[in-house]
Design a protein around this motif. Sequence first.
Motif, short mmCIF file in Angstrom:
data_model
loop_
_atom_site.label_atom_id
_atom_site.label_comp_id
_atom_site.label_asym_id
_atom_site.label_seq_id
_atom_site.Cartn_x
_atom_site.Cartn_y
_atom_site.Cartn_z
N VAL A 127 0.84 -1.19 0.00
CA VAL A 127 0.00 0.00 0.00
C VAL A 127 0.88 1.25 0.00
O VAL A 127 1.93 1.28 0.65
CB VAL A 127 -0.94 0.02 1.23
CG1 VAL A 127 -1.78 1.28 1.25
CG2 VAL A 127 -1.84 -1.22 1.24
N VAL A 128 0.44 2.27 -0.71
CA VAL A 128 1.10 3.58 -0.71
C VAL A 128 0.12 4.60 -0.14
O VAL A 128 -1.02 4.70 -0.58
CB VAL A 128 1.52 4.00 -2.13
CG1 VAL A 128 2.27 5.33 -2.08
CG2 VAL A 128 2.36 2.92 -2.79
N ASP A 129 0.58 5.35 0.85
CA ASP A 129 -0.27 6.34 1.51
C ASP A 129 -0.04 7.71 0.89
O ASP A 129 1.03 8.30 1.04
CB ASP A 129 0.02 6.38 3.01
CG ASP A 129 -0.89 7.35 3.76
OD1 ASP A 129 -1.85 7.85 3.15
OD2 ASP A 129 -0.63 7.60 4.95
N LEU A 140 -4.88 3.55 8.19
CA LEU A 140 -4.19 2.79 7.15
C LEU A 140 -2.99 2.06 7.73
O LEU A 140 -2.77 0.86 7.46
CB LEU A 140 -3.76 3.72 6.02
CG LEU A 140 -3.13 3.05 4.80
CD1 LEU A 140 -4.12 2.12 4.12
CD2 LEU A 140 -2.63 4.10 3.81
N ALA A 141 -2.19 2.75 8.53
CA ALA A 141 -0.99 2.13 9.11
C ALA A 141 -1.35 0.98 10.03
O ALA A 141 -0.73 -0.09 9.99
CB ALA A 141 -0.18 3.18 9.87
N ASP A 142 -2.36 1.17 10.86
CA ASP A 142 -2.78 0.11 11.78
C ASP A 142 -3.34 -1.09 11.02
O ASP A 142 -3.08 -2.24 11.38
CB ASP A 142 -3.82 0.63 12.77
CG ASP A 142 -3.25 1.65 13.75
OD1 ASP A 142 -2.01 1.70 13.91
OD2 ASP A 142 -4.05 2.40 14.36
N SER A 143 -4.09 -0.82 9.96
CA SER A 143 -4.67 -1.91 9.16
C SER A 143 -3.59 -2.70 8.43
O SER A 143 -3.63 -3.93 8.39
CB SER A 143 -5.68 -1.34 8.16
OG SER A 143 -6.73 -0.66 8.81
N CYS A 144 -2.63 -2.00 7.85
CA CYS A 144 -1.53 -2.68 7.15
C CYS A 144 -0.71 -3.52 8.12
O CYS A 144 -0.30 -4.64 7.79
CB CYS A 144 -0.64 -1.66 6.44
SG CYS A 144 -1.38 -0.94 4.95
N GLU A 145 -0.48 -2.99 9.32
CA GLU A 145 0.26 -3.75 10.33
C GLU A 145 -0.47 -5.03 10.69
O GLU A 145 0.12 -6.12 10.76
CB GLU A 145 0.48 -2.90 11.57
CG GLU A 145 1.23 -3.62 12.68
CD GLU A 145 1.43 -2.79 13.93
OE1 GLU A 145 1.84 -3.36 14.95
OE2 GLU A 145 1.17 -1.57 13.88
N ALA A 146 -1.77 -4.93 10.91
CA ALA A 146 -2.57 -6.10 11.29
C ALA A 146 -2.59 -7.15 10.18
O ALA A 146 -2.62 -8.35 10.47
CB ALA A 146 -3.99 -5.66 11.63
N LEU A 147 -2.53 -6.71 8.92
CA LEU A 147 -2.62 -7.62 7.79
C LEU A 147 -1.26 -8.08 7.28
O LEU A 147 -1.20 -8.94 6.40
CB LEU A 147 -3.39 -6.95 6.64
CG LEU A 147 -4.86 -6.65 6.92
CD1 LEU A 147 -5.43 -5.75 5.83
CD2 LEU A 147 -5.66 -7.94 7.02
N GLY A 148 -0.17 -7.51 7.82
CA GLY A 148 1.16 -7.86 7.35
C GLY A 148 1.45 -7.39 5.95
O GLY A 148 2.10 -8.09 5.16
N VAL A 149 1.00 -6.19 5.63
CA VAL A 149 1.18 -5.61 4.30
C VAL A 149 2.13 -4.42 4.40
O VAL A 149 1.92 -3.53 5.23
CB VAL A 149 -0.17 -5.16 3.71
CG1 VAL A 149 0.02 -4.45 2.37
CG2 VAL A 149 -1.10 -6.34 3.56
#
Length: 252
Positions: A127-129, A140-149
């Motif tokens: 993902v690019v923010d 976005l950062a928390d979601s990417c962390e949880a998903l390992g992205v």
Amino acid sequence: MDDSQLNPDEIARYARHIVLAEIGGAGQQKLKAARVLVLGAGGLGSPVLSYLAAAGVGTLGVVDDDVVSLSNLQRQILHDTGHVDMAKTDSAARSIRRLNPHVRVVTHPVRLTSDNAVDIITAYDMVVDGSDSFETRYLLADSCEALGVPLVTAAVGRFDGSVTVVAPHLADAAGQPCPRFRDLFPEPPPPGMVPACAEAGVVGALTGVIGTLQAMEVIKLITGAGEPLIGRLLLYDGLAASFRTIRYKRKD
């Protein structure tokens, strides 16, 4: 033909990549197979999407719920005067398809929320923010962390910008977990502390510099070339024409 294979037109189009030892044909195939989500088709998203499309990233997702306005055109070069009042996702898709017909564009004409973030992000490799909201940035950062992205995130203001890559699901050379977004920015600033772009202003070319750096990080992550900005915050001062890097680590 395997979908990851390059056809003759693509070989000619990406010839300057293919001759690079760090990318080559195998790296270009990785770019073709990659799925990258870009949040925001604005000042940062414009150069990110343009250069990733030109580079041959196979699938580009665009999240944006806004429409093109005349004041956007000073920096949001993916759009043009004829696209004013058009949904930014539609405008971006048209520009990307003109630039490279080999790229698949997936539009998400919505605002990213806690209700849809996981469903949208899980379809992509990274993902690019390019957002301009602290609430969205932390979500976005928390979601990417949880998903390992992996997340390539950046910020701009007036004449200054910053870029970093967040990949807390990975380990560093010493085997330690890589830092999280909140290790660098623990909490968003209080409302009103940081003025919005419309209030403070931003020089258009600055978003081009920072967005292009984000696109470069994505290409490095996909192909394995070089050292991505994981655990490093790159700071750019446009008025002084200077760069400096700050290292940061995972906190307990």
